[in-house]
Design an enzyme around this catalytic site. Structure first.
Site, PDB file in Angstrom:
ATOM      1  CE  LYS A  18       5.914  -0.824   9.886  1.00 22.87           C
ATOM      2  NZ  LYS A  18       4.893  -0.143   9.121  1.00 22.87           N
ATOM      3  CD  GLU A  59      -1.625  -4.052  11.606  1.00 23.06           C
ATOM      4  OE1 GLU A  59      -0.451  -4.440  11.642  1.00 23.06           O
ATOM      5  OE2 GLU A  59      -2.224  -3.838  10.536  1.00 23.06           O
ATOM      6  CE  LYS A 111      -3.422   2.346   2.804  1.00 17.51           C
ATOM      7  NZ  LYS A 111      -4.286   2.330   3.965  1.00 17.51           N
ATOM      8  N   GLY A 152      -4.762  -1.649   5.094  1.00 17.50           N
ATOM      9  CA  GLY A 152      -4.010  -2.816   4.607  1.00 17.50           C
ATOM     10  C   GLY A 152      -4.678  -4.134   4.966  1.00 17.50           C
ATOM     11  NE  ARG A 153      -6.191  -3.450  11.181  1.00 15.15           N
ATOM     12  CZ  ARG A 153      -5.563  -2.282  11.244  1.00 15.15           C
ATOM     13  NH1 ARG A 153      -4.450  -2.104  10.566  1.00 15.15           N
ATOM     14  NH2 ARG A 153      -6.041  -1.303  11.972  1.00 15.15           N
ATOM     15  CD  GLU A 191       9.259  -6.197   7.043  1.00 15.99           C
ATOM     16  OE1 GLU A 191       9.017  -5.070   6.537  1.00 15.99           O
ATOM     17  OE2 GLU A 191       9.110  -6.448   8.251  1.00 15.99           O
ATOM     18  CG  HIS A 220      -5.683 -35.429  17.550  1.00 17.82           C
ATOM     19  ND1 HIS A 220      -5.866 -36.642  18.175  1.00 17.82           N
ATOM     20  CD2 HIS A 220      -6.733 -35.274  16.695  1.00 17.82           C
ATOM     21  CE1 HIS A 220      -6.963 -37.215  17.697  1.00 17.82           C
ATOM     22  NE2 HIS A 220      -7.511 -36.401  16.801  1.00 17.82           N
TER      23      HIS A 220
HETATM   24  O1  F6P Z   1       3.474  -2.625   9.763  1.00 13.87           O
HETATM   25  C1  F6P Z   1       2.143  -2.988   9.659  1.00 13.87           C
HETATM   26  C2  F6P Z   1       1.602  -2.685   8.297  1.00 13.87           C
HETATM   27  O2  F6P Z   1       1.549  -1.318   8.089  1.00 13.87           O
HETATM   28  C3  F6P Z   1       0.238  -3.329   8.106  1.00 13.87           C
HETATM   29  O3  F6P Z   1      -0.796  -2.571   8.604  1.00 13.87           O
HETATM   30  C4  F6P Z   1       0.220  -3.519   6.633  1.00 13.87           C
HETATM   31  O4  F6P Z   1      -0.759  -4.438   6.243  1.00 13.87           O
HETATM   32  C5  F6P Z   1       1.626  -3.996   6.386  1.00 13.87           C
HETATM   33  O5  F6P Z   1       2.412  -3.253   7.278  1.00 13.87           O
HETATM   34  C6  F6P Z   1       2.143  -3.835   4.979  1.00 13.87           C
HETATM   35  O6  F6P Z   1       2.081  -2.513   4.547  1.00 13.87           O
HETATM   36  P1  F6P Z   1       2.226  -2.123   3.036  1.00 13.87           P
HETATM   37  O7  F6P Z   1       1.100  -2.733   2.280  1.00 13.87           O
HETATM   38  O8  F6P Z   1       2.196  -0.640   3.000  1.00 13.87           O
HETATM   39  O9  F6P Z   1       3.549  -2.661   2.543  1.00 13.87           O
END
Ligand code: F6P
Length: 497
Positions: free
Chosen positions: A488, A345, A199, A259-260, A205, A376
């Site tokens: 972060k 979150e 987003k 995002g979520r 990452e 189990h």
């Molecule tokens: O660090 C959490 C977050 O901001 C989430 O809310 C989001 O889904 C995820 O990182 C990834 O964010 P992006 O889509 O901006 O890479």
């Protein structure tokens, strides 16, 4: 107007506090014995869904008081504020409109345009018309994203495997380089499409993983080949272009989609490629049907509202800390991972909507796994441990491949577990305390006719709305996530040392 009411100051909360003292010693076994028709009374039937919430530590009075609480915190106004596009995510000054992505009767032009772009693109990939840099069709699709840009699409793609086409779909999320290399080693550059989903397009990452993948790709291909193998989904179009992805290969999303909650947007492109646009649209339509139910059904017959109220009952009065979600379908093996981000979150907050620290419990801890595997593994603790763990059992009445024997056994286990949690061994002779089960342990049973894109869409929407209702009651902002920022920042500081 989005309300800002401290729930503990309401009349209903005071009444619930008193009522809890009465209920705490009541055993559900006795409630079932004394109330004929309890199951029917505490059930909601909606389309292909049936929620049986009779196995909860409640009476009609409890439900009545919880409904009063919903009224006193102005839940109806809050729902209206969300759906009408009010900027209810005040700390980020944003509206919250993931529901608009699936509202086919009133689709905004920009949503329509993106859906149409997704339809044409996914069809070209699936049909083989889209060719890689050596003229071969695409065989593998790799989603590079994390959090909401990974968990939702990965969960849905897995859940709808039955409806999947020939494409192999992979998800790279972790910054762990071994995770990236393990995926790349299965892939052929000539036939792989990478979808970079972020987003913000600033997530460490995703950008690191995307650069690593790009380098790997360019070990054999030329820069000009990028256009045939890399597309992006983002709100940050400049950053996408700086990465070297053309406008034609960019799918837009908007800052009014969290995002979520973004699997319904172009973030779902990998899913759309895996199951085809028609099925993707069914997923959205199923969610939209649940949105309408949520907006229109009276609260007493409203599945997300009732589930949320029950969860508040256990969280704030019984002081239960966690709740387990137990889908009796291996297709839903990623559902709990997805829910953990959605719920935790959203509602892991300690400051209320007035900016004050709360002095009551908020976000529940969600955990769980698929039945019967979980039986189990950790069911021992749910049956005989010292903690109260309300459970959501979810099952599909029909199996997709139609294997009757397995389905009968799967559902027998489902029913047996909820019965055992309820009844315990109170009416059975046991020779010692080790073999005794107290029972009186709460569960909801959610039965769904069959796993389809449509019912899955509705199921996910139930939990989205449930967490929103809980956030409204707890007077917190469910749609921001400031709690992820400090770590972060510190990781970046460490990298600069
Ligand atoms: O660090 C959490 C977050 O901001 C989430 O809310 C989001 O889904 C995820 O990182 C990834 O964010 P992006 O889509 O901006 O890479």
């Amino acid at each position: 107007m989005f309300p800002k009411i401290n729930p503990t100051k309401t009349k209903a909360w005071q009444k619930l506090t008193q009522h809890f003292e009465e209920i705490n010693d009541v055993e559900m076994q006795d409630l079932f014995a004394s109330e004929k028709g309890r199951t029917e009374h505490f059930s909601i039937q909606w389309n292909d869904f049936q929620l049986d919430y009779s196995k909860n530590r409640i009476t009609s009075e409890t439900l009545q008081l919880l409904l009063e609480l919903a009224d006193e915190v102005k839940l109806r106004e809050a729902i209206e504020a969300q759906f009408s596009g009010e900027k209810i995510n005040e700390t980020e000054n944003r509206a919250v409109l993931h529901t608009a992505l699936r509202d086919f009767k009133n689709l905004k032009p920009e949503i329509k345009a993106t859906l149409s772009q997704m339809e044409h693109f996914s069809e070209a990939i699936i049909s083989g018309k889209w060719k890689g840099y050596t003229g071969k069709s695409i065989t593998d699709v790799v989603n590079i994203g994390i959090g909401g840009s990974d968990l939702g699409p990965a969960m849905v793609t897995e859940a709808l495997s039955f409806y999947k086409n020939h494409l192999k779909v992979h998800y790279i999320s972790n910054i762990d380089g071994d995770h990236v290399m393990e995926t790349l080693k299965q892939l052929d550059r000539e036939t792989t499409l990478f979808i970079i989903v972020s987003k913000t397009f600033t997530t460490q990452e995703t950008l690191t993983n995307a650069q690593t993948v790009r380098k790997w790709f360019l070990e054999q291909a030329q820069e000009t080949a990028i256009a045939k193998h890399f597309v992006a989904v983002s709100t940050n179009l400049d950053a996408v272009s700086n990465f070297g992805i053309s406008e034609d290969n960019t799918f837009t999303m908007w800052n009014w989609v969290g995002g979520r909650f973004s699997l319904w947007s172009a973030v779902g492109l990998s899913t759309c490629c895996a199951i085809g646009y028609k099925n993707f649209e069914q997923l959205l339509k199923g969610a939209n049907e649940m949105d309408i139910h949520f907006k229109e059904a009276p609260f007493s017959e409203n599945i997300p509202v009732v589930l949320a109220l029950l969860s508040v009952w256990y969280n704030n009065f019984f002081q239960a800390e966690t709740e387990a979600v137990l889908p009796y379908s291996q297709y839903l093996s990623k559902f709990v991972d997805y829910l953990q981000q959605a719920v935790m979150e959203s509602n892991g907050k300690s400051v209320d909507r007035n900016g004050d620290f709360v002095d009551y419990q908020t976000g529940t801890i969600v955990w769980g796994s698929t039945g019967t595997n979980a039986q189990h593994a950790f069911f021992q603790l749910i049956h005989q441990g010292t903690k109260l763990i309300p459970c959501d059992f979810i099952a599909f009445e029909e199996s997709l491949f139609g294997n009757e024997e397995h389905q009968r056994k799967l559902l027998a286990n489902f029913h047996a577990q909820t019965d055992a949690l309820l009844m315990g061994t109170r009416e059975t002779e046991v020779d010692n305390n080790f073999k005794a089960f107290s029972g009186n342990r709460p569960s909801n049973s959610l039965f769904i006719k069959k796993l389809t894109p449509q019912t899955l869409g509705a199921l996910i929407a139930i939990y989205e709305h449930k967490l929103f209702v809980q956030g409204v009651i707890w007077n917190i902002y469910s749609y921001d996530q400031w709690g992820v920022e400090l770590g972060k920042k510190m990781a970046n500081q460490r990298l600069q040392l």
